[in-house]
Motif scaffolding. Structure first.
Motif, PDB file in Angstrom:
ATOM      1  N   THR A 102       0.816  -1.211   0.000  1.00 18.35           N
ATOM      2  CA  THR A 102       0.000   0.000   0.000  1.00 18.35           C
ATOM      3  C   THR A 102       0.849   1.260   0.000  1.00 18.35           C
ATOM      4  N   LYS A 103       2.130   1.101   0.316  1.00 15.17           N
ATOM      5  CA  LYS A 103       3.004   2.269   0.424  1.00 15.17           C
ATOM      6  C   LYS A 103       4.404   1.904  -0.060  1.00 15.17           C
ATOM      7  N   GLY A 104       5.224   2.924  -0.184  1.00 13.27           N
ATOM      8  CA  GLY A 104       6.660   2.753  -0.300  1.00 13.27           C
ATOM      9  C   GLY A 104       7.123   1.775  -1.373  1.00 13.27           C
ATOM     10  N   ILE A 105       8.104   0.965  -0.991  1.00 17.43           N
ATOM     11  CA  ILE A 105       8.734   0.045  -1.941  1.00 17.43           C
ATOM     12  C   ILE A 105       7.707  -0.936  -2.498  1.00 17.43           C
ATOM     13  N   GLY A 106       6.835  -1.450  -1.652  1.00 23.04           N
ATOM     14  CA  GLY A 106       5.842  -2.418  -2.118  1.00 23.04           C
ATOM     15  C   GLY A 106       4.930  -1.807  -3.171  1.00 23.04           C
ATOM     16  N   TYR A 107       4.524  -0.567  -2.946  1.00 23.09           N
ATOM     17  CA  TYR A 107       3.666   0.107  -3.935  1.00 23.09           C
ATOM     18  C   TYR A 107       4.440   0.314  -5.243  1.00 23.09           C
ATOM     19  N   GLY A 108       5.713   0.672  -5.119  1.00 23.26           N
ATOM     20  CA  GLY A 108       6.550   0.848  -6.320  1.00 23.26           C
ATOM     21  C   GLY A 108       6.682  -0.445  -7.096  1.00 23.26           C
ATOM     22  N   ILE A 109       6.879  -1.563  -6.388  1.00 20.60           N
ATOM     23  CA  ILE A 109       6.954  -2.872  -7.055  1.00 20.60           C
ATOM     24  C   ILE A 109       5.618  -3.155  -7.748  1.00 20.60           C
ATOM     25  N   ALA A 110       4.524  -2.947  -7.014  1.00 24.29           N
ATOM     26  CA  ALA A 110       3.193  -3.229  -7.566  1.00 24.29           C
ATOM     27  C   ALA A 110       2.932  -2.372  -8.812  1.00 24.29           C
ATOM     28  N   ALA A 111       3.369  -1.118  -8.789  1.00 19.85           N
ATOM     29  CA  ALA A 111       3.144  -0.224  -9.934  1.00 19.85           C
ATOM     30  C   ALA A 111       3.918  -0.700 -11.157  1.00 19.85           C
ATOM     31  N   VAL A 112       5.160  -1.131 -10.942  1.00 21.85           N
ATOM     32  CA  VAL A 112       5.962  -1.625 -12.071  1.00 21.85           C
ATOM     33  C   VAL A 112       5.340  -2.909 -12.627  1.00 21.85           C
ATOM     34  N   PHE A 113       4.912  -3.806 -11.749  1.00 29.81           N
ATOM     35  CA  PHE A 113       4.295  -5.062 -12.207  1.00 29.81           C
ATOM     36  C   PHE A 113       2.974  -4.781 -12.938  1.00 29.81           C
ATOM     37  N   ALA A 114       2.168  -3.882 -12.380  1.00 30.80           N
ATOM     38  CA  ALA A 114       0.878  -3.561 -13.018  1.00 30.80           C
ATOM     39  C   ALA A 114       1.121  -2.972 -14.401  1.00 30.80           C
ATOM     40  N   THR A 167      21.597  10.946  -4.290  1.00 34.11           N
ATOM     41  CA  THR A 167      20.197  11.006  -3.874  1.00 34.11           C
ATOM     42  C   THR A 167      19.748   9.639  -3.375  1.00 34.11           C
ATOM     43  N   LEU A 168      18.650   9.654  -2.624  1.00 37.65           N
ATOM     44  CA  LEU A 168      18.031   8.385  -2.231  1.00 37.65           C
ATOM     45  C   LEU A 168      17.362   7.768  -3.458  1.00 37.65           C
ATOM     46  N   GLY A 169      17.106   6.466  -3.389  1.00 37.32           N
ATOM     47  CA  GLY A 169      16.451   5.780  -4.502  1.00 37.32           C
ATOM     48  C   GLY A 169      14.941   5.959  -4.461  1.00 37.32           C
ATOM     49  N   THR A 170      14.280   5.503  -5.511  1.00 32.21           N
ATOM     50  CA  THR A 170      12.815   5.537  -5.559  1.00 32.21           C
ATOM     51  C   THR A 170      12.291   4.104  -5.454  1.00 32.21           C
ATOM     52  N   PRO A 171      11.048   3.957  -5.005  1.00 36.54           N
ATOM     53  CA  PRO A 171      10.457   2.614  -4.952  1.00 36.54           C
ATOM     54  C   PRO A 171      10.501   1.902  -6.304  1.00 36.54           C
ATOM     55  N   GLU A 172      10.371   2.667  -7.388  1.00 31.20           N
ATOM     56  CA  GLU A 172      10.399   2.042  -8.728  1.00 31.20           C
ATOM     57  C   GLU A 172      11.789   1.481  -9.038  1.00 31.20           C
ATOM     58  N   ASP A 173      12.860   2.064  -8.465  1.00 29.79           N
ATOM     59  CA  ASP A 173      14.199   1.491  -8.672  1.00 29.79           C
ATOM     60  C   ASP A 173      14.228   0.041  -8.192  1.00 29.79           C
ATOM     61  N   ILE A 174      13.513  -0.231  -7.130  1.00 29.40           N
ATOM     62  CA  ILE A 174      13.439  -1.609  -6.612  1.00 29.40           C
ATOM     63  C   ILE A 174      12.469  -2.425  -7.474  1.00 29.40           C
TER      64      ILE A 174
END
Ligand code: NAP
Length: 258
Positions: free
Chosen positions: A15-27, A214-221
């Motif tokens: 729902t947030k953070g890295i998990g949301y970034g992973i979910a967005a890339v997969f979707a 810089t810090l990374g983004t959730p999508e980087d993961i």
């Protein structure tokens, strides 16, 4: 971008953070994605945000990964909705601060319950469906903290993230004959809601220690997770891959150019 059309995916802590970034890339890559976490309100918001990014179905599933029965129900919900599970991203994790001198047994137990047991329970719950997939993938979100580095106040967290890697190596051997790969991503500092709670000084200090600046983004993961989930990664298992903008490389702050 890897084509993940028809892949059925669960992402815990999505729902947030890295998990949301992973979910967005997969979707976006066309997968059917089950977004799993505890807060029902955040699940609704996340599903609404992900819907329409790609051609797959997006569902929200309530889970507390520290509870094995809840993990079982999560796996059943994904199988009911999609017909199977091809990819489990065991990402849910917590990182409350607790200096060693004042850490209570409860502090320790909570972090180990969610981060270590939660990873094991999630994999166990999805095992039958991942086996039926014939090309199952487990992708664990570990951390540089613990396996590679340390940070005062997070010794219990570091122990939990290193424990995930110990689990991964034997799981990778046990599950290889079922054509399931098990790998771990070790993020450096990724700008997420959870990390933002640590405050601006923490974030600015971290940015200074990262050669990339810089810090990374959730999508980087998420992009590495998409590769690990792809058919092209079928021969890669039991590995831990650091994604940190070079943060673990400098011997001191003076060694960071810039
Ligand atoms: P975050 O922004 O705090 O998000 C955490 C997610 O996990 C939320 O969706 C949360 O939703 C869910 N969650 C927490 N406890 C849960 C439980 N018991 N059962 C199910 N879901 C649960 O965290 P993040 O920064 O994205 O971190 C995600 C993962 O990356 C963690 O494993 C963390 O250790 C790892 N990591 C993060 C960084 C970083 O820089 N951010 C670096 C290295 C590793 P609910 O609270 O609603 O359940």
């Amino acid at each position: 971008m890897f084509d993940l059309t028809n892949k059925n995916v669960i992402v815990t802590g999505a729902t947030k953070g890295i998990g949301y970034g992973i979910a967005a890339v997969f979707a976006t890559a066309g997968a059917n994605v089950a977004v799993a976490a505890r807060s029902l309100h955040d699940l609704d918001t996340a599903v609404a945000g992900l819907d329409g990014l790609g051609s797959g179905k997006i569902i929200g599933v309530s889970v507390d990964v520290a509870d094995p029965r809840s993990c079982q129900a999560m796996a059943e919900a994904a199988v009911d909705a999609f017909g199977g599970i091809d990819v489990l991203c065991a990402n849910a994790g917590i990182f409350p601060e607790a200096p060693l001198a004042t850490m209570t047994p409860d502090d320790l137990a909570t972090v180990l319950d969610v981060n270590v047991k939660g990873t094991v329970y999630s994999v166990q719950a999805c095992l039958e469906a991942l086996t039926r997939s014939g090309a199952g993938r487990v992708i664990i979100t570990s951390s540089i903290t613990g396996p590679v580095t340390g940070f005062p106040g997070w010794s219990h967290y570091g122990a939990s993230k290193a424990a995930q890697l110990g689990f991964m190596r034997t799981a990778a051997i046990e599950l290889a004959a079922k054509h399931i790969t098990v790998n771990a991503i070790l993020p450096g500092n990724i700008l997420t809601e959870g990390l933002q709670e640590m405050g601006e000084d923490y974030i600015a200090g971290m940015a200074r220690s990262i050669p990339a600046g810089t810090l990374g983004t959730p999508e980087d993961i998420g992009h590495l997770a998409a590769f690990l989930a792809s058919d092209e990664a079928r021969y890669l298992t039991g590995q831990s891959i650091v994604v940190d903008g070079g943060q673990i490389l400098p011997e001191s702050l003076d060694a960071v150019a810039g």
